[in-house]
Design a protein around this motif. Structure first.
Motif, PDB file in Angstrom:
ATOM      1  N   GLN A  54     -14.378  41.387 -17.593  1.00 51.98           N
ATOM      2  CA  GLN A  54     -14.288  39.932 -17.483  1.00 51.98           C
ATOM      3  C   GLN A  54     -14.072  39.443 -16.053  1.00 51.98           C
ATOM      4  OE1 GLN A  54     -12.545  38.774 -21.879  1.00 51.98           O
ATOM      5  NE2 GLN A  54     -11.116  39.476 -20.357  1.00 51.98           N
ATOM      6  N   SER A  55     -13.759  40.348 -15.124  1.00 46.45           N
ATOM      7  CA  SER A  55     -13.472  39.878 -13.764  1.00 46.45           C
ATOM      8  C   SER A  55     -14.371  40.476 -12.695  1.00 46.45           C
ATOM      9  CB  SER A  55     -12.017  40.172 -13.408  1.00 46.45           C
ATOM     10  OG  SER A  55     -11.788  41.564 -13.310  1.00 46.45           O
ATOM     11  N   LYS A  56     -15.142  41.498 -13.038  1.00 47.35           N
ATOM     12  CA  LYS A  56     -15.973  42.145 -12.022  1.00 47.35           C
ATOM     13  C   LYS A  56     -17.445  42.136 -12.434  1.00 47.35           C
ATOM     14  CE  LYS A  56     -12.343  45.040 -10.070  1.00 47.35           C
ATOM     15  NZ  LYS A  56     -11.967  46.383  -9.572  1.00 47.35           N
ATOM     16  N   ASP A  57     -18.290  42.339 -11.453  1.00 49.78           N
ATOM     17  CA  ASP A  57     -19.730  42.363 -11.694  1.00 49.78           C
ATOM     18  C   ASP A  57     -20.125  43.755 -12.178  1.00 49.78           C
ATOM     19  OD1 ASP A  57     -22.423  42.118 -11.780  1.00 49.78           O
ATOM     20  OD2 ASP A  57     -22.708  41.655  -9.657  1.00 49.78           O
ATOM     21  N   ILE A  58     -20.196  43.916 -13.482  1.00 49.68           N
ATOM     22  CA  ILE A  58     -20.443  45.247 -14.046  1.00 49.68           C
ATOM     23  C   ILE A  58     -21.917  45.644 -13.963  1.00 49.68           C
ATOM     24  CG2 ILE A  58     -18.425  45.193 -15.547  1.00 49.68           C
ATOM     25  CD1 ILE A  58     -20.231  44.421 -17.855  1.00 49.68           C
ATOM     26  N   ASN A  59     -22.745  44.782 -13.374  1.00 52.33           N
ATOM     27  CA  ASN A  59     -24.133  45.175 -13.098  1.00 52.33           C
ATOM     28  C   ASN A  59     -24.235  45.946 -11.784  1.00 52.33           C
ATOM     29  OD1 ASN A  59     -25.753  43.665 -15.278  1.00 52.33           O
ATOM     30  ND2 ASN A  59     -24.444  42.065 -14.438  1.00 52.33           N
ATOM     31  N   ASP A  60     -23.179  45.872 -10.993  1.00 54.18           N
ATOM     32  CA  ASP A  60     -23.185  46.543  -9.697  1.00 54.18           C
ATOM     33  C   ASP A  60     -22.812  48.011  -9.895  1.00 54.18           C
ATOM     34  OD1 ASP A  60     -22.494  47.525  -7.113  1.00 54.18           O
ATOM     35  OD2 ASP A  60     -22.211  45.459  -6.443  1.00 54.18           O
TER      36      ASP A  60
ATOM     37  N   SER B  14     -46.474  39.099  -9.309  1.00 59.39           N
ATOM     38  CA  SER B  14     -45.055  39.464  -9.433  1.00 59.39           C
ATOM     39  C   SER B  14     -44.455  39.765  -8.069  1.00 59.39           C
ATOM     40  CB  SER B  14     -44.899  40.688 -10.343  1.00 59.39           C
ATOM     41  OG  SER B  14     -45.382  40.410 -11.640  1.00 59.39           O
ATOM     42  N   LEU B  15     -45.186  40.546  -7.258  1.00 55.13           N
ATOM     43  CA  LEU B  15     -44.664  40.928  -5.949  1.00 55.13           C
ATOM     44  C   LEU B  15     -44.459  39.717  -5.048  1.00 55.13           C
ATOM     45  CD1 LEU B  15     -46.713  44.196  -5.273  1.00 55.13           C
ATOM     46  CD2 LEU B  15     -44.278  44.002  -5.854  1.00 55.13           C
ATOM     47  N   SER B  16     -45.324  38.698  -5.195  1.00 52.42           N
ATOM     48  CA  SER B  16     -45.189  37.499  -4.366  1.00 52.42           C
ATOM     49  C   SER B  16     -43.901  36.745  -4.696  1.00 52.42           C
ATOM     50  CB  SER B  16     -46.404  36.589  -4.535  1.00 52.42           C
ATOM     51  OG  SER B  16     -46.485  36.127  -5.884  1.00 52.42           O
ATOM     52  N   VAL B  17     -43.473  36.818  -5.977  1.00 48.30           N
ATOM     53  CA  VAL B  17     -42.203  36.200  -6.374  1.00 48.30           C
ATOM     54  C   VAL B  17     -41.031  37.018  -5.851  1.00 48.30           C
ATOM     55  CG1 VAL B  17     -40.726  35.608  -8.336  1.00 48.30           C
ATOM     56  CG2 VAL B  17     -43.176  35.118  -8.434  1.00 48.30           C
ATOM     57  N   TRP B  18     -41.160  38.338  -5.908  1.00 50.61           N
ATOM     58  CA  TRP B  18     -40.047  39.222  -5.558  1.00 50.61           C
ATOM     59  C   TRP B  18     -39.838  39.374  -4.049  1.00 50.61           C
ATOM     60  CZ3 TRP B  18     -41.345  43.922  -9.275  1.00 50.61           C
ATOM     61  CH2 TRP B  18     -41.233  43.468 -10.626  1.00 50.61           C
ATOM     62  N   LEU B  19     -40.847  38.998  -3.279  1.00 47.77           N
ATOM     63  CA  LEU B  19     -40.869  39.288  -1.856  1.00 47.77           C
ATOM     64  C   LEU B  19     -39.612  38.817  -1.124  1.00 47.77           C
ATOM     65  CD1 LEU B  19     -42.676  40.525   0.344  1.00 47.77           C
ATOM     66  CD2 LEU B  19     -43.628  38.234   0.731  1.00 47.77           C
ATOM     67  N   THR B  20     -39.128  37.625  -1.491  1.00 52.11           N
ATOM     68  CA  THR B  20     -37.996  37.043  -0.749  1.00 52.11           C
ATOM     69  C   THR B  20     -36.653  37.218  -1.462  1.00 52.11           C
ATOM     70  OG1 THR B  20     -38.361  34.893  -1.804  1.00 52.11           O
ATOM     71  CG2 THR B  20     -39.483  35.286   0.309  1.00 52.11           C
ATOM     72  N   LEU B  21     -36.650  37.974  -2.571  1.00 45.26           N
ATOM     73  CA  LEU B  21     -35.403  38.112  -3.346  1.00 45.26           C
ATOM     74  C   LEU B  21     -34.540  39.235  -2.773  1.00 45.26           C
ATOM     75  CD1 LEU B  21     -36.675  37.690  -7.017  1.00 45.26           C
ATOM     76  CD2 LEU B  21     -35.813  35.964  -5.438  1.00 45.26           C
ATOM     77  N   PRO B  22     -33.246  39.022  -2.675  1.00 44.10           N
ATOM     78  CA  PRO B  22     -32.357  40.055  -2.124  1.00 44.10           C
ATOM     79  C   PRO B  22     -32.154  41.206  -3.112  1.00 44.10           C
ATOM     80  CG  PRO B  22     -31.066  38.200  -2.910  1.00 44.10           C
ATOM     81  CD  PRO B  22     -32.511  37.796  -3.051  1.00 44.10           C
ATOM     82  N   ASP B  23     -31.681  42.329  -2.605  1.00 45.38           N
ATOM     83  CA  ASP B  23     -31.430  43.493  -3.461  1.00 45.38           C
ATOM     84  C   ASP B  23     -30.444  43.156  -4.580  1.00 45.38           C
ATOM     85  OD1 ASP B  23     -33.118  44.945  -1.913  1.00 45.38           O
ATOM     86  OD2 ASP B  23     -31.554  46.122  -0.899  1.00 45.38           O
ATOM     87  N   SER B  24     -29.480  42.278  -4.276  1.00 45.46           N
ATOM     88  CA  SER B  24     -28.460  41.954  -5.282  1.00 45.46           C
ATOM     89  C   SER B  24     -29.076  41.372  -6.553  1.00 45.46           C
ATOM     90  CB  SER B  24     -27.442  40.968  -4.699  1.00 45.46           C
ATOM     91  OG  SER B  24     -28.083  39.767  -4.287  1.00 45.46           O
ATOM     92  N   TYR B  25     -30.206  40.688  -6.406  1.00 44.19           N
ATOM     93  CA  TYR B  25     -30.862  40.120  -7.583  1.00 44.19           C
ATOM     94  C   TYR B  25     -31.285  41.231  -8.544  1.00 44.19           C
ATOM     95  CZ  TYR B  25     -34.452  38.103 -10.585  1.00 44.19           C
ATOM     96  OH  TYR B  25     -35.197  37.738 -11.687  1.00 44.19           O
ATOM     97  N   PHE B  26     -31.883  42.281  -8.039  1.00 48.17           N
ATOM     98  CA  PHE B  26     -32.397  43.358  -8.883  1.00 48.17           C
ATOM     99  C   PHE B  26     -31.274  44.250  -9.422  1.00 48.17           C
ATOM    100  CE2 PHE B  26     -35.825  42.139  -6.024  1.00 48.17           C
ATOM    101  CZ  PHE B  26     -36.829  41.866  -6.937  1.00 48.17           C
ATOM    102  N   LEU B  27     -30.143  44.228  -8.758  1.00 44.01           N
ATOM    103  CA  LEU B  27     -29.002  44.997  -9.252  1.00 44.01           C
ATOM    104  C   LEU B  27     -28.255  44.255 -10.355  1.00 44.01           C
ATOM    105  CD1 LEU B  27     -27.595  46.341  -5.860  1.00 44.01           C
ATOM    106  CD2 LEU B  27     -28.638  47.716  -7.680  1.00 44.01           C
ATOM    107  N   ARG B  28     -28.283  42.941 -10.294  1.00 40.32           N
ATOM    108  CA  ARG B  28     -27.477  42.148 -11.220  1.00 40.32           C
ATOM    109  C   ARG B  28     -28.247  41.644 -12.425  1.00 40.32           C
ATOM    110  NH1 ARG B  28     -24.884  38.022  -7.106  1.00 40.32           N
ATOM    111  NH2 ARG B  28     -24.209  36.986  -9.020  1.00 40.32           N
ATOM    112  N   HIS B  29     -29.527  41.989 -12.530  1.00 41.21           N
ATOM    113  CA  HIS B  29     -30.303  41.579 -13.692  1.00 41.21           C
ATOM    114  C   HIS B  29     -31.040  42.781 -14.277  1.00 41.21           C
ATOM    115  CE1 HIS B  29     -29.812  37.664 -11.641  1.00 41.21           C
ATOM    116  NE2 HIS B  29     -29.773  37.195 -12.872  1.00 41.21           N
TER     117      HIS B  29
END
Length: 891
Positions: A562-568, A658-673
């Motif tokens: 409940q308090s930490k980002d468990i996707n990390d 898909s790659l054109s959408v992902w191009l500017t997304l930070p690594d944290s996005y892919f770790l947290r989803h």
């Protein structure tokens, strides 16, 4: 019930109420005016006596006497026929049990159908009673109608059974008593059996638990109605109006009778106080009144407990004792009324036998000869599921010999083995622990348990007393092992099959809250006690260590989820390192789920299930691979993108799109989803046709049982602030917020939402409104948030708490983590968002958690340069947020 009609008390009542002038008045208007003034003064007199701590019984009986005198004189003034019509008190008023807000139950008994003259006089009589504010419930019946109604309705005969003559024809009243006699209708056995079923149904309505947050003093288990039940049976069986009859006939000892009467007095005192504080009838011990009532009854704060907690502990212990006496007496009544013929007993062992499927001591010296048999009772009950209970005589013997459980008893190896043997039984553990608690044996064997017996925690999060909660946790752990409940918690059921020593898990449940309310960290204190207990009961060192660790760590998993980002993955690696191995993880997961579900029936939902499941599965995978061999960030991102790309290809989305959408997304996005979430987000953006245009989408997520809002929009001033304002206006609960900003300054934000009751949203129109309102808020540059006018609930108003705001550095995310603990209230997240905006703090992630009436929210923050917050920013947030919350408290 005990009658209080002595000349001494009558004289006392006359002095209290100064009623003599009423007998001189015959004019109806003068009478109305006088009685109005009399009742007002009398209420003040009774309130004053109550506040002074006067004995409650004379107050209860005295109010009944006052009403008697008012009704009798009014009747004699207005009713001219005293031969064929009578006034009779019935129900609670009939047994002279009157509290300030009690109804006045009356029977007007006729020889035959009322005449026009009688009808007119009765109308004038009842109108006067209503005019002066008496809460009158009445029926007008002939003797034949009373008998007919009684035959058809158990409630009617019970009400009439309390009949007490007030005015009219005494012979007519005596005919009524004969007409409803058990020899005429409702024989004692049928009456008792019907009332028993009635009580079972009533207890079921109140969850058969004495320890609800706002118990009903009259109707709840162990409340006044349970004492009334005993009185009704006494009256039906013995023809007596007094509970003393139970002693004369050997159903109660003198000590038990005193316990019963003292319990009745305390419940009267509580109910009287409720009516006094509410200014009307109120039988629920609502939060509105608990603190005031505790003060009124003389309770004071102690070092570790509030006055209200001490008061409620006495209340709960009293209702528990009333429940035990009720159980014992009804069992005795069963034997005397339903089974008067002694049936042959079947031996179980040399100390106990079974009679009519009830466990029975072979003789009255069983416990004196061998005190350890006091524990053997409960092991035998667990081993013999065909037994439906303990005989009343044996219950009494247990209570009479509880004193034998001393230090010598506790150090007896046979006693220790029996106690642990109960925890190893495949059936009946929870039932028998509850029985041990009810009979006082659990606290006698382990005295620390007496400290949590009846102990409430004055909040909306814990809906049971600590002892009840503990037993619910053990019940939940047992339930995981039963095939018939496998569909409730499939993962828990699956894990339970691998637990080789379930008794260790049950003992962890027994000890996890044993140190609550003593001051200090209850987890640490409880861990020490658990280790000492297991050591003294012959458990191996490894087993002691496991149970002790579980008790000390029983909040760890829920706090992490409940308090930490468990996707990390770094959060998972850190958590896995603390856990150490999959065996401990299995035990902790089961204990965590059982604890949450045993704290509050409404607390568990699909969202909490998904969080804990995700944390468990991710940690198990890491532990099996080894923390040093678990996938690193780059590998996880690659695997996630690869899986999302496959899903998108199946949906007709080209790889380049898909790659054109992902191009500017930070690594944290892919770790947290997850890959599923990434595929959905990407499809929404691509289908929108313009990568520079804002997109809003909402879908239901099966695994979390929540709706997910996806926002893809250019970053605008106050984006989070606007979003929170809309969602709180629409009364939805935000359980999780993930805030991510792309390199080209686009927000990719997701919010998990539930309805206002923390359940999945089932209203399609609400989903449409959310989409429309968010679109307006995000696209209108002049948009202003509406003022929130959501009222604070009745319960919430009584649980304000001091606000705590703290900041620390989160090394994993390179952010400042803000922890906010405060009272839950409408607009809190909007206000937080406004404050962060004002102090130039950007939110990167949020974990939202509500515990009854308070929240514990975590916000991961940076400044505009993606760096942790400065001390000045932290001070700005603390100052503005605290000021607003303090102002809100004063409203």
């Amino acid at each position: 019930m005990t009658q209080d009609n002595s000349l001494k008390n009558t004289a006392q009542y006359r002095q209290w109420f100064a009623i003599n002038d009423i007998y001189k008045l015959n004019d109806i208007n003068d009478l109305r005016k006088y009685i109005n003034q009399l009742l007002d003064k009398s209420k003040q007199t009774l309130s004053s006596l109550y506040e002074q701590g006067h004995d409650i019984e004379p107050l209860v009986r005295g109010l009944s006497w006052l009403i008697d005198e008012v009704l009798k004189h009014t009747w004699q003034t207005l009713i001219t026929d005293s031969e064929t019509i009578s006034l009779i008190a019935v129900g609670g008023y009939g047994r002279e049990e009157m509290l300030p807000g009690s109804d006045i139950d009356l029977l007007i008994l006729l020889d035959k159908k009322e005449t026009p003259k009688q009808a007119g006089e009765l109308e004038a009589f009842l109108t006067l009673l209503w005019d002066i504010g008496l809460q009158v419930g009445h029926s007008v019946r002939t003797l034949a109608e009373c008998q007919s109604e009684s035959r058809a309705d158990l409630t009617v005969v019970t009400n009439l059974q309390e009949a007490r003559f007030l005015a009219g024809n005494l012979a007519q009243f005596e005919q009524l008593v004969e007409a409803i006699d058990p020899d005429t209708l409702w024989p004692v056995d049928k009456y008792f059996a019907a009332k028993l079923q009635e009580q079972l149904a009533r207890h079921e309505r109140y969850n058969d638990a004495v320890a609800n947050l706002e118990p009903n003093v009259k109707e709840g288990p162990g409340g006044l109605r349970d004492i009334h039940m005993i009185g009704w049976v006494v009256k039906r069986h013995f023809g007596s109006n007094t509970l003393e009859e139970l002693v004369l006939h050997g159903f109660l000892t003198n000590d038990e009778f005193e316990t019963l009467i003292n319990g009745q007095r305390l419940l009267w005192k509580v109910r009287f106080g409720l009516h006094h504080l509410a200014g009307r009838r109120e039988d629920r011990l609502l939060f509105n009144y608990q603190r005031s009532l505790a003060t009124l009854m003389g309770y004071q704060d102690s070092e570790h407990k509030q006055a209200v907690e001490l008061f409620m502990k006495d209340y709960y212990l009293t209702t528990m004792e009333m429940s035990r006496l009720n159980e014992m007496l009804l069992q005795l009544f069963k034997e005397a009324i339903l089974y008067p013929e002694k049936r042959q007993a079947s031996p179980i062992n040399r100390r106990f036998q079974s009679r009519r499927n009830y466990l029975e001591a072979i003789d009255e010296n069983v416990f004196k000869d061998d005190p350890v048999a006091l524990l053997e009772v409960f092991v035998l009950m667990a081993k013999h599921p065909e037994l439906t209970g303990v005989s009343a005589g044996t219950i009494r013997l247990i209570r009479e010999h509880t004193y034998l459980i001393d230090d010598n008893f506790r150090n007896d190896s046979r006693a220790k083995n029996l106690f642990i043997e109960l925890f190893r039984q495949p059936h009946g553990l929870t039932h028998e622990l509850r029985r041990m608690n009810r009979y006082g044996i659990l606290a006698a064997y382990y005295p620390a348990f007496s400290l949590i017996a009846g102990q409430m925690q004055y909040d909306l999060f814990h809906v049971y007393t600590v002892d009840e909660h503990t037993l619910f946790v053990i019940r939940n752990l047992r339930r995981f092992t039963l095939p018939e409940f496998a569909d409730e918690f499939p993962l828990c059921s699956e894990i339970s099959t691998s637990i080789t020593k379930p008794e260790l898990l049950y003992l962890a449940g027994f000890f996890h809250d044993i140190a609550k309310g003593r001051g200090g960290d209850h987890s640490t204190l409880g861990a020490t006690e658990a280790k000492e207990f297991l050591a003294s009961h012959g458990f191996a060192s490894k087993e002691q260590t496991l149970v002790s660790w579980l008790v000390e760590s029983h909040l760890l998993m829920s706090q992490t989820a409940q308090s930490k980002d468990i996707n990390d993955p770094e959060v998972i690696n850190e958590f896995a390192a603390i856990i150490g191995n999959t065996r401990k993880l299995d035990y902790l997961y089961l204990l965590t789920v059982a604890d949450i579900c045993g704290t509050n029936p409404t607390l568990w939902n699909s969202w909490k299930d998904s969080l804990l499941r995700q944390l468990y599965l991710s940690t198990r995978r890491t532990l099996r691979l080894g923390v040093e061999n678990s996938p690193r960030k780059k590998e996880l991102i690659h695997l996630c993108q690869q899986s999302a790309m496959q899903k998108l290809s199946k949906n007709g989305i080209a790889k380049q799109a898909s790659l054109s959408v992902w191009l500017t997304l930070p690594d944290s996005y892919f770790l947290r989803h997850t890959a599923d979430e990434i595929a959905w987000h990407t499809q929404v953006i691509v289908d929108g046709g313009n990568l520079d245009a804002a997109q809003i989408a909402i879908q239901y997520e099966q695994i979390s049982g929540s709706h997910v809002i996806f926002l893809y929009t250019p970053v605008i001033d106050g984006l989070f602030n606007r979003t929170m304002a809309v969602l709180e206006k629409l009364r939805v609960t935000i359980t999780d917020a993930r805030i991510i900003t792309s390199e080209d300054n686009f927000a990719i934000n997701t919010y998990h939402i539930l309805d206002n009751d923390n359940q999945p949203i089932n209203d399609p129109e609400l989903i449409k409104r959310i989409t429309h309102e968010l679109s307006t808020a995000l696209n209108d540059s002049d948009w202003q948030a509406d003022e929130l006018l959501i009222p604070v609930s009745r319960r919430m108003r009584h649980f304000s708490m001091e606000t705590h705001i703290s900041f620390d550095y989160d090394e994993i995310t390179n952010t400042t983590r803000m922890k906010l603990i405060t009272s839950d209230q409408p607009g809190l997240l909007s206000l937080t968002a406004q404050t962060l905006y004002k102090c130039n703090a950007l939110m990167k992630n949020a974990k939202i958690a509500t515990f009854g009436a308070h929240v514990e929210d975590f916000f991961y923050l940076t400044d505009s340069n993606a760096q942790p917050l400065s001390k000045d920013q932290q001070a700005c947030i603390r100052s503005n947020l605290s000021d607003w919350l303090e102002d809100k408290e004063g409203v």
